[in-house]
Scaffold this active site. Structure first.
Site, PDB file in Angstrom:
ATOM      1  CG  HIS A  29      -1.629   1.011   1.407  1.00 32.12           C
ATOM      2  ND1 HIS A  29      -3.026   0.933   1.008  1.00 32.12           N
ATOM      3  CD2 HIS A  29      -1.854   2.594   1.478  1.00 32.12           C
ATOM      4  CE1 HIS A  29      -3.761   2.147   0.391  1.00 32.12           C
ATOM      5  NE2 HIS A  29      -3.298   3.569   1.148  1.00 32.12           N
TER       6      HIS A  29
ATOM      7  CG  ASP B  84     -11.134   4.004   5.870  1.00 33.58           C
ATOM      8  OD1 ASP B  84     -10.415   5.885   6.638  1.00 33.58           O
ATOM      9  OD2 ASP B  84     -10.687   4.103   4.758  1.00 33.58           O
TER      10      ASP B  84
ATOM     11  NE  ARG C  99      -8.969  11.433   8.086  1.00 37.33           N
ATOM     12  CZ  ARG C  99      -7.970  11.051   7.700  1.00 37.33           C
ATOM     13  NH1 ARG C  99      -8.472   9.982   7.773  1.00 37.33           N
ATOM     14  NH2 ARG C  99      -6.269  10.950   7.247  1.00 37.33           N
TER      15      ARG C  99
ATOM     16  CB  SER D  75      -7.586   5.904   7.030  1.00 36.04           C
ATOM     17  OG  SER D  75      -7.791   5.951   5.764  1.00 36.04           O
TER      18      SER D  75
ATOM     19  CE  LYS E  78      -8.223   2.523   3.491  1.00 36.46           C
ATOM     20  NZ  LYS E  78      -8.330   3.999   3.050  1.00 36.46           N
TER      21      LYS E  78
HETATM   22  N1  URA Z   1      -4.901   6.819   2.365  1.00 37.38           N
HETATM   23  C1  URA Z   1      -6.190   6.303   2.764  1.00 37.38           C
HETATM   24  O1  URA Z   1      -6.805   5.279   2.810  1.00 37.38           O
HETATM   25  N2  URA Z   1      -5.749   6.543   4.166  1.00 37.38           N
HETATM   26  C2  URA Z   1      -6.342   7.950   4.491  1.00 37.38           C
HETATM   27  O2  URA Z   1      -6.328   8.938   5.625  1.00 37.38           O
HETATM   28  C3  URA Z   1      -4.879   8.937   3.941  1.00 37.38           C
HETATM   29  C4  URA Z   1      -3.974   7.660   2.460  1.00 37.38           C
END
Ligand code: URA
Length: 432
Positions: free
Chosen positions: A88, A167, A174, A189, A193
């Site tokens: 990621h 999220d 946000r 966040s 995931k």
């Molecule tokens: N990517 C995400 O999935 N969440 C964040 O808060 C910032 C970048």
């Protein structure tokens, strides 16, 4: 009569506003109640701002992450007969690495279940890039995902609405309340995931520099350490690399342009930095999955096996890997204003230019232009000559050129020839 709620949102906000620690019960409740619509957007906005200003302890971040995971379901890949591993990135400009990386790692023996997102603001999104391939489909059912993963070794698709739904709601909030850049909120966040995605191993590419959320190495390291601890505690073998995002990755920023460059890398060519990061991350992913010592990712790019997986993976999701990619109706080339060495080419400014050309969206429901973006003809460190092409802007709507050019103003510096600019390494550090 409805069951009374065990906590009060205003008390939770006050606790964090006054620099207190939230209890496990408060965290579990506020995350769940926000997802159910019991805690209002304005209350969650105030809490997110208090978290941004006053931070969270490691215990609070771990509990918050777990509470977000529990608002949805966890994926299970136990029916796949290879170890699962994923990557990621925290988001950057020209960051197309997932495209060559997933098939490369699959060609070396691991399974890559990658649930990806779309771009918002100046950073691109993997799904937007892949959708520029005619026919390719981002939304798959759980059975389809499993089928593609088993058949090809890699699946890149949209996360379903039931993966950490808290999220999805909180991230959108946000984004419009100036509370994206909070380390506890970014870490929870991303990790909610990735843990819910069910991967056995995870490599985090934490971007540092003008085009990244984290502008300096110290905050990137703090984010990396927080995420590695969250992953490790959840039983996911997690490591992080801190990598440079002062300048765009590769020579393209924009959806179809990045697919074209990724295919070059899969064909054994492509820009050095994209190849280096693909191979470095692939080796980390394989090591985290316990598969180091087998086929080397650099060989998979050279011998055509990564390309083979790519073609099967794209076809399995309805895409035609041989189809011509869309091309923009209009281009505008920026010429180098002087002889010298390109000393700086700012990632953020190139990202904003690509976005304004139509490659990105300002609101979640907007469409992106597949062919829009910025093509670089030189990278920092290269010798350039006055009047030679430096950048080419691509868009279907020429009215967009002026604002894109404004975004690039001051974004590149040409120094007198002779000295070499002091360029940071691509891979800055490793955590984990
Ligand atoms: N990517 C995400 O999935 N969440 C964040 O808060 C910032 C970048």
């Amino acid at each position: 009569m409805a069951t009374p709620e065990p906590f009060d949102a205003v008390d939770v906000i006050r606790t964090k506003r006054d620099r207190g620690e939230l209890s496990d019960g408060q965290i579990d409740w506020v995350v769940d109640a926000y997802t159910r619509g019991v805690v209002a957007d304005e209350q969650m906005s105030a809490l997110a701002m208090a978290i941004l200003l006053n931070g969270m302890s490691r215990r609070e971040i771990a509990r918050w992450t777990d509470a977000m995971i529990r608002t949805g379901r966890r994926m299970d890949w136990s029916a796949v007969d290879r170890p699962t591993t994923d990557k990621h990135s925290t988001g950057g400009v020209g960051d197309k690495i997932t495209l060559p990386l997933a098939p490369t790692v699959a060609a070396c023996g691991a399974a890559v279940p990658q649930l990806s997102g779309r771009g918002l603001g100046h950073t691109g999104g993997t799904l937007d890039k892949l959708e520029s391939i005619p026919g390719w489909r981002a939304s798959l059912s759980a059975d389809e995902m499993l089928g593609v993963l088993r058949d090809t070794g890699a699946v890149v698709c949209a996360a379903g609405d039931d993966l950490a739904p808290a999220d999805k709601k909180l991230y959108a909030l946000r984004d419009v309340t100036g509370t994206v850049e909070a380390i506890p909120l970014i870490a929870s966040s991303i990790m909610s995931k990735k843990i819910a995605e069910g991967t056995g191993a995870l490599v985090l590419d934490v971007k540092v520099g003008s085009g990244a959320f984290m502008k300096d190495a110290a905050s990137a390291r703090e984010l990396a350490e927080t995420m590695v601890a969250l992953g490790t505690d959840a039983g996911v073998r997690t490591v992080a690399l801190l990598t440079n995002m002062e300048t765009p990755l590769g020579l393209t920023a924009g959806n179809a342009l990045e697919v074209r460059e990724s295919v070059e890398v899969l064909g054994g060519g492509g820009p050095d930095d994209v190849v280096e990061l693909t191979v470095t991350l692939a080796r980390e992913m394989l090591a985290a999955a316990g598969l180091d010592g087998g086929k080397d990712p650099a060989d998979a790019l050279k011998d055509g096996s990564a390309m083979d997986v790519w073609r099967r993976m794209i076809a399995a999701q309805g895409g035609d890997p041989s189809a011509a990619l869309p091309r923009a109706r209009e281009t505008h080339t920026v010429l180098a204003p002087a002889d010298g060495v390109l000393a700086r080419l700012d990632a953020y400014q190139v990202g904003v230019a690509a976005w304004r050309l139509g490659a990105g969206r300002a609101r979640k429901d907007e469409d992106v232009q597949a062919a829009a973006g910025v093509e670089l003809h030189a990278k920092p460190g290269a010798v350039v000559r006055a009047g030679e092409p430096l950048l080419t802007l691509h868009t279907d709507e020429p009215a967009r050129f002026d604002r894109a050019l404004e975004a690039l103003d001051g974004g590149y510096v040409i120094a007198p020839a002779g000295g070499r600019p002091d360029l940071p390494p691509l891979v800055i550090d490793r955590v984990g």
